[in-house]
Design a protein around this motif. Sequence first.
Motif, short mmCIF file in Angstrom:
data_model
loop_
_atom_site.label_atom_id
_atom_site.label_comp_id
_atom_site.label_asym_id
_atom_site.label_seq_id
_atom_site.Cartn_x
_atom_site.Cartn_y
_atom_site.Cartn_z
N HIS A 41 0.83 -1.20 0.00
CA HIS A 41 0.00 0.00 0.00
C HIS A 41 0.87 1.25 0.00
CE1 HIS A 41 -3.94 -1.80 0.58
NE2 HIS A 41 -3.31 -2.71 1.31
N ILE A 42 0.36 2.28 -0.65
CA ILE A 42 1.00 3.59 -0.56
C ILE A 42 -0.09 4.60 -0.21
CG2 ILE A 42 2.28 5.41 -1.75
CD1 ILE A 42 3.66 3.26 -3.39
N ILE A 43 0.11 5.28 0.90
CA ILE A 43 -0.89 6.24 1.37
C ILE A 43 -0.26 7.62 1.36
CG2 ILE A 43 -2.32 6.87 3.37
CD1 ILE A 43 -2.00 3.61 3.87
N VAL A 44 -0.88 8.52 0.62
CA VAL A 44 -0.37 9.88 0.50
C VAL A 44 -1.39 10.83 1.10
CG1 VAL A 44 0.35 11.70 -1.10
CG2 VAL A 44 0.93 9.32 -1.59
N ASP A 45 -0.98 11.52 2.14
CA ASP A 45 -1.86 12.47 2.82
C ASP A 45 -3.22 11.84 3.14
OD1 ASP A 45 -2.30 14.90 4.04
OD2 ASP A 45 -3.02 15.88 2.22
N GLY A 46 -3.16 10.64 3.66
CA GLY A 46 -4.37 9.97 4.10
C GLY A 46 -5.12 9.19 3.03
N GLN A 47 -4.71 9.33 1.78
CA GLN A 47 -5.42 8.63 0.69
C GLN A 47 -4.62 7.44 0.21
OE1 GLN A 47 -8.22 10.22 -1.68
NE2 GLN A 47 -7.27 12.23 -1.87
N ASP A 48 -5.26 6.29 0.22
CA ASP A 48 -4.60 5.08 -0.27
C ASP A 48 -4.62 5.10 -1.79
OD1 ASP A 48 -3.70 2.59 -0.98
OD2 ASP A 48 -4.90 1.52 0.51
#
Length: 245
Positions: A62-69
């Motif tokens: 998984h990669i989560i950027v600023d809370g968004q997966d």
Amino acid sequence: MTTNPIIQVENVYKFFGQLTALNDVSLNITSGEKVVILGPSGSGKSTLLRSINRLEKIDKGHIIVDGQDITAPECNINTVRQELGMVFQSFNLFPHKTVLGNLIMAPMRLKKMSKEEAESIALDLLKKVGISDKAHVYPAKLSGGQQQRVAIARALAMNPKIMLFDEPTSALDPEMIGEVLDVMTSLAKEGMTMVCVTHEMGFAREVADRLVFMDHGEIIEQGTPEEFFTNPKHPRLKQFLEQIL
Ligand code: ADP
Ligand code: MG
């Protein structure tokens, strides 16, 4: 660290056919942190950066950027990409547009900004990167260092929360490297979250909060510049530093 990371890379794998380009990579980056990624050619540095804005689609993890997966199917990647500025080795400016034209395009198209507003922001950014006088010039008339500074300004025009740099000075003549690193250093001082792949050890030492060493698709050592340069632990990192320093 106690604050929530702005980028979370969790157990990420990326395969190109038989090749494992990212092998169980995990990395958390906090807001405002400056991370420099080092490693030999082919170690997966670009693949990791490109995965963070989904220019590469990862195979596992998984990669989560600023809370968004961003790996979730329902993720609107275009919204997330507005928070991520990216600067590449090649400057990738639009040749048929002036410097100003390059800077106002995305804000007008994606943020529905008026031309006046976009231009006013663009001119401020050109001042910041030290090329106000080139606003109406076409990219071909600029030096490599100037083009790369325009590319940085163009990324900043979208007001990103995070800047990703992939060897931004590698294609430059040596005398132009400094001017680009200076822009990156001042951006760092303003508090930008930055993830930089670079072989510029002076920059890494001065600017990075953390260095991450990759080899064969894996992160094999992380630490402060102090730890890295005075007490590298892994033999492959020692060898890498001996070659590069
Ligand atoms: P680095 O940026 O550290 O030099 P890369 O992330 O570009 O390394 O590449 C990691 C590995 O993945 C390399 O072996 C490279 O040849 C391979 N690779 C990268 N992109 C592709 C692709 N689109 N197709 C096939 N192999 C690729
Ligand atoms: Mg690369």
